[in-house]
Motif scaffolding. Structure first.
Motif, PDB file in Angstrom:
ATOM      1  N   THR A 269      15.147  -8.280   1.392  1.00 45.58           N
ATOM      2  CA  THR A 269      16.018  -8.751   0.831  1.00 45.58           C
ATOM      3  C   THR A 269      17.155  -7.372   0.504  1.00 45.58           C
ATOM      4  OG1 THR A 269      14.819  -8.066  -1.172  1.00 45.58           O
ATOM      5  CG2 THR A 269      14.522 -10.486  -0.238  1.00 45.58           C
ATOM      6  N   ALA A 270      18.360  -7.628   0.219  1.00 47.17           N
ATOM      7  CA  ALA A 270      19.115  -6.745  -0.210  1.00 47.17           C
ATOM      8  C   ALA A 270      18.620  -5.768  -1.392  1.00 47.17           C
ATOM      9  CB  ALA A 270      20.620  -7.028  -0.552  1.00 47.17           C
ATOM     10  N   GLU A 271      17.958  -6.641  -2.438  1.00 48.63           N
ATOM     11  CA  GLU A 271      17.489  -5.880  -3.647  1.00 48.63           C
ATOM     12  C   GLU A 271      16.533  -4.824  -3.088  1.00 48.63           C
ATOM     13  OE1 GLU A 271      17.616  -9.195  -3.228  1.00 48.63           O
ATOM     14  OE2 GLU A 271      19.218  -9.903  -4.545  1.00 48.63           O
ATOM     15  N   PHE A 272      15.305  -5.484  -2.492  1.00 51.64           N
ATOM     16  CA  PHE A 272      14.419  -4.467  -2.127  1.00 51.64           C
ATOM     17  C   PHE A 272      14.744  -3.481  -1.044  1.00 51.64           C
ATOM     18  CE2 PHE A 272      10.568  -3.074   0.449  1.00 51.64           C
ATOM     19  CZ  PHE A 272       9.892  -2.782  -0.604  1.00 51.64           C
ATOM     20  N   CYS A 273      15.622  -3.693  -0.211  1.00 51.80           N
ATOM     21  CA  CYS A 273      16.209  -2.680   0.675  1.00 51.80           C
ATOM     22  C   CYS A 273      17.024  -1.631  -0.250  1.00 51.80           C
ATOM     23  CB  CYS A 273      17.219  -3.224   1.544  1.00 51.80           C
ATOM     24  SG  CYS A 273      18.009  -2.305   2.419  1.00 51.80           S
ATOM     25  N   SER A 274      17.593  -1.918  -1.201  1.00 48.34           N
ATOM     26  CA  SER A 274      18.242  -0.964  -2.115  1.00 48.34           C
ATOM     27  C   SER A 274      17.215  -0.042  -2.789  1.00 48.34           C
ATOM     28  CB  SER A 274      19.087  -1.405  -2.997  1.00 48.34           C
ATOM     29  OG  SER A 274      20.283  -2.324  -2.352  1.00 48.34           O
ATOM     30  N   LEU A 275      16.248  -0.663  -3.062  1.00 47.23           N
ATOM     31  CA  LEU A 275      15.218  -0.013  -4.056  1.00 47.23           C
ATOM     32  C   LEU A 275      14.490   1.182  -3.181  1.00 47.23           C
ATOM     33  CD1 LEU A 275      13.707  -2.650  -6.138  1.00 47.23           C
ATOM     34  CD2 LEU A 275      15.191  -0.551  -7.009  1.00 47.23           C
ATOM     35  N   TRP A 276      14.147   0.714  -1.776  1.00 42.08           N
ATOM     36  CA  TRP A 276      13.325   1.349  -0.834  1.00 42.08           C
ATOM     37  C   TRP A 276      14.189   2.463  -0.310  1.00 42.08           C
ATOM     38  CZ3 TRP A 276       8.684   1.024   1.511  1.00 42.08           C
ATOM     39  CH2 TRP A 276       8.414   1.722   2.623  1.00 42.08           C
ATOM     40  N   ALA A 277      15.732   2.271  -0.290  1.00 47.40           N
ATOM     41  CA  ALA A 277      16.504   3.339   0.283  1.00 47.40           C
ATOM     42  C   ALA A 277      16.666   4.421  -0.770  1.00 47.40           C
ATOM     43  CB  ALA A 277      17.721   2.767   0.737  1.00 47.40           C
ATOM     44  N   ALA A 278      16.647   3.957  -1.995  1.00 47.13           N
ATOM     45  CA  ALA A 278      16.981   4.960  -3.131  1.00 47.13           C
ATOM     46  C   ALA A 278      15.576   5.765  -3.329  1.00 47.13           C
ATOM     47  CB  ALA A 278      16.885   4.125  -4.365  1.00 47.13           C
ATOM     48  N   HIS A 279      14.656   5.285  -2.981  1.00 43.01           N
ATOM     49  CA  HIS A 279      13.282   5.957  -2.945  1.00 43.01           C
ATOM     50  C   HIS A 279      13.171   7.045  -1.696  1.00 43.01           C
ATOM     51  CE1 HIS A 279       9.174   6.837  -4.240  1.00 43.01           C
ATOM     52  NE2 HIS A 279       8.824   6.749  -3.278  1.00 43.01           N
TER      53      HIS A 279
END
Ligand SMILES: [Zn+2]
Length: 434
Positions: free
Chosen positions: A88-98
């Motif tokens: 999902t866009a939401e999880f993808c963003s969190l993953w990328a931020a990490h």
């Protein structure tokens, strides 16, 4: 934002990223986000005060921060307990931020991101620039422009209809579609356009005039163009169309390399990803003998292609392809490409270091600003405990890092609770996107 206090790095051996011989360095001064003095104190320097932060680098090696010319951030997300659906866009963003923090903590202070999902990477770049996230300097592409059968065709055979929103490729099957998508991505603020030709290079999936149309459109927006091109004819077409950087180019013939040399663009072979496929079975992806054999052959032909390219004076850039497909974790493999350049291609270690520093700086749009340690440059500096000229594998061991300085600020590597992200579990698809 740089520290207000002045930073003095004393002693240590300076390997400045220019390719010059290593030199003992008495003093390196950082003020704000710039290096203001390299060498020894002179009359222009304010006397040292107790407010100065002093780093003793005796016995250590002072290098520019590494620059990885091929590092995906949002391309794939691994599984986590309790997260039912990761694409999902939401999880993808969190993953990328990490993930981006892991990259910086490996001594990599700049990366080029040639392709990812949605515009996640643009947002990550903006978040880093705005100070919300701690990470390297970033230049990014959007989704890779891919025709049917290209490596980033989001709907692999036997499908022909869907273009799922969570994929890292966007279908473009006519010249107009390539132009339209280029304009769309430029509007959102990408730094790069990534074109995707075929997975292995055995066929050319993007036509010559489509590549040329993208280059024309992107360059009018001051955006660079890159291409995943393993094949001979696609590489030749890319060179003739004046793309800015060719990724891979493994099957380029001597005649193709002559055209690249004349056109003057660099290549970034990306050896690390196929090497992991061979040596680690794709980081546990169970690739199967057929794929592994093919990757091994691809590596051998690429080693020779790089030698042929160097003979012609073609610039060879270093990019690990970290975060590609399911293969490998952020922060773990950025220095591997340098080892392969040295041990498999026969490149002198200093040249491999230059390929990971000053050579890549222009691609960041920061030529003469990063990748080199000299007075007036931006202060992206990594101090290593061991000599990478003696053992090039030092660059792939974050445990050998003494200090990371990005934009004049000492990075607190204890902060952020950086737990190593898991590799993505094995998937059915067996190709290795690039
Ligand atoms: Zn890639």
């Amino acid at each position: 934002m740089a520290d207000a206090t002045r930073l003095l790095i004393k002693s240590g051996t300076l390997i400045d990223g220019s390719g010059g011989d290593p030199v003992p360095n008495k003093l390196l001064v950082v003020e704000g986000n710039r290096i203001t003095l390299v060498g020894e104190a002179d009359g222009s320097m304010r006397p040292e005060t107790p407010d100065d932060r002093v780093i003793d680098a005796t016995g250590k090696f002072i290098l520019p921060g590494l620059i990885d010319a091929h590092c995906h951030i949002s391309l794939h997300q691994g599984a986590l307990p309790g997260v039912s659906y990761t694409s999902t866009a939401e999880f993808c963003s969190l993953w990328a931020a990490h993930a981006i923090g892991h990259v910086l903590h490996a001594g990599v202070t700049s990366i080029a991101v040639p392709g990812g999902k949605w515009f996640t990477d643009v947002t990550v770049r903006e978040a880093v620039e705005g100070g919300l996230l701690e990470g390297p300097r970033v230049v990014v592409a959007g989704r890779a422009l891919s025709s049917y059968g290209g490596i980033f065709d989001p709907d692999p055979y036997p499908g022909f209809e869907g273009t799922p929103a969570d994929t890292a490729g966007v279908l473009c099957n006519t010249r107009d579609e390539f132009i339209r998508e280029t304009r769309r991505q430029c509007k959102r603020g990408v730094d790069l356009i990534k074109i995707a030709d075929s997975t292995w290079g055995d066929v050319q999936t993007v036509a010559d005039d489509e590549i040329a149309a993208v280059v024309d459109e992107a360059h009018r927006h001051n955006v660079k163009v890159t291409i995943h091109s393993r094949g001979s004819t696609s590489t030749r077409a890319a060179a003739k169309a004046a793309v800015d950087l060719i990724y891979h180019a493994g099957l380029a013939t001597q005649a193709d390399l002559d055209i690249i040399a004349k056109a003057g663009m660099p290549i970034a072979p990306g050896l690390t990803s196929p090497w992991i496929g061979v040596a680690h079975d794709g980081a546990g992806r169970r690739l199967g003998d057929g794929v592994r054999d093919r990757l091994r052959a691809q590596l051998d032909i690429s080693f020779q292609m790089i030698r042929n390219a160097r003979d012609r004076g073609i610039s060879v850039m270093s990019g690990s392809d970290t975060g590609n497909a399911s293969a490998f974790s952020h922060g773990r493999w950025h220095g591997k490409e340098a080892e392969l350049f040295v041990k498999e291609v026969g490149m002198p270690p200093m040249e491999a270091i230059v390929a990971n520093t000053s050579h890549n700086a222009w691609f960041m749009g920061l030529e003469d600003e990063v990748g080199v340690i000299a007075s007036g440059k931006l202060a992206d500096i990594v101090i290593w405990n061991s000599d990478p000229l003696f053992d090039i594998t030092v660059l792939q061991r974050p445990s050998e890092i003494s200090t990371i300085i990005k934009d004049g600020r000492v990075i607190d590597r204890g902060a952020g609770g950086f737990r190593q992200l898991p590799d993505e579990p094995p998937r059915a698809r067996t190709s290795i996107p690039g």
